[in-house]
Design a protein around this motif. Structure first.
Motif, PDB file in Angstrom:
ATOM      1  N   PRO A   2       0.822  -1.219   0.000  1.00 37.60           N
ATOM      2  CA  PRO A   2       0.000   0.000   0.000  1.00 37.60           C
ATOM      3  C   PRO A   2       0.855   1.268   0.000  1.00 37.60           C
ATOM      4  O   PRO A   2       1.952   1.299   0.541  1.00 37.60           O
ATOM      5  CB  PRO A   2      -0.796  -0.091   1.294  1.00 37.60           C
ATOM      6  CG  PRO A   2      -0.440  -1.363   1.959  1.00 37.60           C
ATOM      7  CD  PRO A   2       0.667  -1.996   1.202  1.00 37.60           C
ATOM      8  N   GLU A   6      -2.755   5.433   1.082  1.00 43.16           N
ATOM      9  CA  GLU A   6      -3.664   4.318   1.383  1.00 43.16           C
ATOM     10  C   GLU A   6      -3.597   3.935   2.852  1.00 43.16           C
ATOM     11  O   GLU A   6      -4.625   3.659   3.472  1.00 43.16           O
ATOM     12  CB  GLU A   6      -3.333   3.116   0.506  1.00 43.16           C
ATOM     13  CG  GLU A   6      -3.707   3.312  -0.945  1.00 43.16           C
ATOM     14  CD  GLU A   6      -3.172   2.219  -1.854  1.00 43.16           C
ATOM     15  OE1 GLU A   6      -3.818   1.970  -2.879  1.00 43.16           O
ATOM     16  OE2 GLU A   6      -2.119   1.636  -1.554  1.00 43.16           O
ATOM     17  N   LEU A   7      -2.407   3.934   3.424  1.00 34.75           N
ATOM     18  CA  LEU A   7      -2.263   3.607   4.845  1.00 34.75           C
ATOM     19  C   LEU A   7      -2.913   4.665   5.731  1.00 34.75           C
ATOM     20  O   LEU A   7      -3.587   4.336   6.718  1.00 34.75           O
ATOM     21  CB  LEU A   7      -0.782   3.449   5.204  1.00 34.75           C
ATOM     22  CG  LEU A   7      -0.075   2.247   4.598  1.00 34.75           C
ATOM     23  CD1 LEU A   7       1.434   2.333   4.851  1.00 34.75           C
ATOM     24  CD2 LEU A   7      -0.636   0.952   5.141  1.00 34.75           C
ATOM     25  N   SER A  10      -6.716   4.407   5.358  1.00 37.19           N
ATOM     26  CA  SER A  10      -7.166   3.212   6.076  1.00 37.19           C
ATOM     27  C   SER A  10      -7.241   3.468   7.581  1.00 37.19           C
ATOM     28  O   SER A  10      -8.203   3.060   8.245  1.00 37.19           O
ATOM     29  CB  SER A  10      -6.214   2.056   5.782  1.00 37.19           C
ATOM     30  OG  SER A  10      -6.560   0.922   6.513  1.00 37.19           O
ATOM     31  N   VAL A  13     -10.235   5.670   8.308  1.00 38.58           N
ATOM     32  CA  VAL A  13     -11.475   4.897   8.184  1.00 38.58           C
ATOM     33  C   VAL A  13     -11.682   4.063   9.438  1.00 38.58           C
ATOM     34  O   VAL A  13     -12.781   4.020  10.006  1.00 38.58           O
ATOM     35  CB  VAL A  13     -11.467   4.025   6.918  1.00 38.58           C
ATOM     36  CG1 VAL A  13     -12.615   3.012   6.930  1.00 38.58           C
ATOM     37  CG2 VAL A  13     -11.542   4.900   5.663  1.00 38.58           C
ATOM     38  N   ARG A  14     -10.623   3.390   9.898  1.00 33.09           N
ATOM     39  CA  ARG A  14     -10.741   2.577  11.122  1.00 33.09           C
ATOM     40  C   ARG A  14     -11.144   3.439  12.316  1.00 33.09           C
ATOM     41  O   ARG A  14     -11.905   3.003  13.177  1.00 33.09           O
ATOM     42  CB  ARG A  14      -9.424   1.857  11.426  1.00 33.09           C
ATOM     43  CG  ARG A  14      -9.199   0.614  10.607  1.00 33.09           C
ATOM     44  CD  ARG A  14      -8.046  -0.251  11.139  1.00 33.09           C
ATOM     45  NE  ARG A  14      -6.834   0.471  11.464  1.00 33.09           N
ATOM     46  CZ  ARG A  14      -5.872   0.786  10.597  1.00 33.09           C
ATOM     47  NH1 ARG A  14      -5.987   0.453   9.325  1.00 33.09           N
ATOM     48  NH2 ARG A  14      -4.795   1.426  10.988  1.00 33.09           N
ATOM     49  N   ASP A  59     -12.655   6.807  -1.860  1.00 35.86           N
ATOM     50  CA  ASP A  59     -12.999   5.433  -1.474  1.00 35.86           C
ATOM     51  C   ASP A  59     -13.140   5.319   0.045  1.00 35.86           C
ATOM     52  O   ASP A  59     -14.042   4.661   0.553  1.00 35.86           O
ATOM     53  CB  ASP A  59     -11.952   4.426  -1.967  1.00 35.86           C
ATOM     54  CG  ASP A  59     -11.998   4.209  -3.469  1.00 35.86           C
ATOM     55  OD1 ASP A  59     -12.981   4.642  -4.114  1.00 35.86           O
ATOM     56  OD2 ASP A  59     -11.049   3.597  -3.998  1.00 35.86           O
ATOM     57  N   GLY A  60     -12.233   5.966   0.771  1.00 32.51           N
ATOM     58  CA  GLY A  60     -12.312   5.959   2.231  1.00 32.51           C
ATOM     59  C   GLY A  60     -13.563   6.638   2.740  1.00 32.51           C
ATOM     60  O   GLY A  60     -14.242   6.141   3.645  1.00 32.51           O
ATOM     61  N   GLN A  63     -16.575   4.465   2.384  1.00 34.90           N
ATOM     62  CA  GLN A  63     -16.666   3.437   3.430  1.00 34.90           C
ATOM     63  C   GLN A  63     -17.307   3.984   4.703  1.00 34.90           C
ATOM     64  O   GLN A  63     -17.882   3.218   5.483  1.00 34.90           O
ATOM     65  CB  GLN A  63     -15.289   2.880   3.755  1.00 34.90           C
ATOM     66  CG  GLN A  63     -14.676   2.069   2.630  1.00 34.90           C
ATOM     67  CD  GLN A  63     -13.278   1.612   2.980  1.00 34.90           C
ATOM     68  OE1 GLN A  63     -13.044   1.090   4.073  1.00 34.90           O
ATOM     69  NE2 GLN A  63     -12.353   1.804   2.063  1.00 34.90           N
TER      70      GLN A  63
END
Length: 70
Positions: A2, A6-7, A10, A13-14, A59-60, A63
Protein backbone atom coordinates in the motif's frame (compact mmCIF):
# COMPACT_ATOMS: atom_id res chain seq x y z
CA UNK A 1 2.36 -2.84 -0.99
CA UNK A 2 0.00 0.00 0.00
CA UNK A 3 0.98 3.59 -0.63
CA UNK A 4 1.41 6.06 2.19
CA UNK A 5 -1.92 7.71 1.35
CA UNK A 6 -3.66 4.32 1.38
CA UNK A 7 -2.26 3.61 4.84
CA UNK A 8 -3.32 7.01 6.16
CA UNK A 9 -6.82 6.72 4.68
CA UNK A 10 -7.17 3.21 6.08
CA UNK A 11 -6.26 4.47 9.55
CA UNK A 12 -8.78 7.32 9.34
CA UNK A 13 -11.48 4.90 8.18
CA UNK A 14 -10.74 2.58 11.12
CA UNK A 15 -10.95 5.58 13.45
CA UNK A 16 -14.11 6.79 11.65
CA UNK A 17 -12.45 10.19 11.22
CA UNK A 18 -14.49 11.63 8.35
CA UNK A 19 -13.28 15.19 9.01
CA UNK A 20 -9.63 14.23 8.52
CA UNK A 21 -10.49 12.59 5.18
CA UNK A 22 -12.48 15.62 4.08
CA UNK A 23 -9.51 17.83 5.02
CA UNK A 24 -7.20 15.60 2.96
CA UNK A 25 -9.59 15.79 0.00
CA UNK A 26 -9.71 19.59 0.22
CA UNK A 27 -5.92 19.86 0.38
CA UNK A 28 -5.50 17.59 -2.65
CA UNK A 29 -7.99 19.75 -4.54
CA UNK A 30 -6.06 22.89 -3.63
CA UNK A 31 -2.79 21.29 -4.71
CA UNK A 32 -4.32 20.29 -8.04
CA UNK A 33 -5.52 23.84 -8.59
CA UNK A 34 -2.11 25.26 -7.81
CA UNK A 35 -0.41 22.68 -10.02
CA UNK A 36 -2.69 23.44 -12.96
CA UNK A 37 -2.02 27.18 -12.69
CA UNK A 38 1.76 26.68 -12.65
CA UNK A 39 3.54 27.33 -15.91
CA UNK A 40 6.94 26.30 -17.14
CA UNK A 41 6.78 22.73 -15.89
CA UNK A 42 5.17 19.48 -16.99
CA UNK A 43 2.80 18.60 -14.16
CA UNK A 44 1.49 15.35 -15.70
CA UNK A 45 3.10 12.96 -13.23
CA UNK A 46 2.24 15.08 -10.19
CA UNK A 47 -1.31 15.54 -11.44
CA UNK A 48 -1.70 11.81 -11.96
CA UNK A 49 -0.41 11.12 -8.46
CA UNK A 50 -2.78 13.66 -6.89
CA UNK A 51 -5.74 12.25 -8.81
CA UNK A 52 -4.90 8.77 -7.53
CA UNK A 53 -4.66 10.12 -3.98
CA UNK A 54 -8.09 11.72 -4.42
CA UNK A 55 -9.50 8.40 -5.61
CA UNK A 56 -8.17 6.67 -2.49
CA UNK A 57 -9.58 9.40 -0.23
CA UNK A 58 -12.99 9.22 -1.94
CA UNK A 59 -13.00 5.43 -1.47
CA UNK A 60 -12.31 5.96 2.23
CA UNK A 61 -15.12 8.48 2.54
CA UNK A 62 -17.46 6.05 0.79
CA UNK A 63 -16.67 3.44 3.43
CA UNK A 64 -17.77 5.89 6.13
CA UNK A 65 -21.11 6.74 4.52
CA UNK A 66 -24.07 5.28 6.37
CA UNK A 67 -25.75 2.35 4.63
CA UNK A 68 -28.78 3.19 2.52
CA UNK A 69 -32.00 1.42 3.31
CA UNK A 70 -34.96 1.32 1.08
Amino acid sequence: MPTTVELIVSAYVRLKNRQALENMRELCGQLLGTLQSTSGTNPAQSRSSLLEDLRVIEDGLEQLRPPRYG
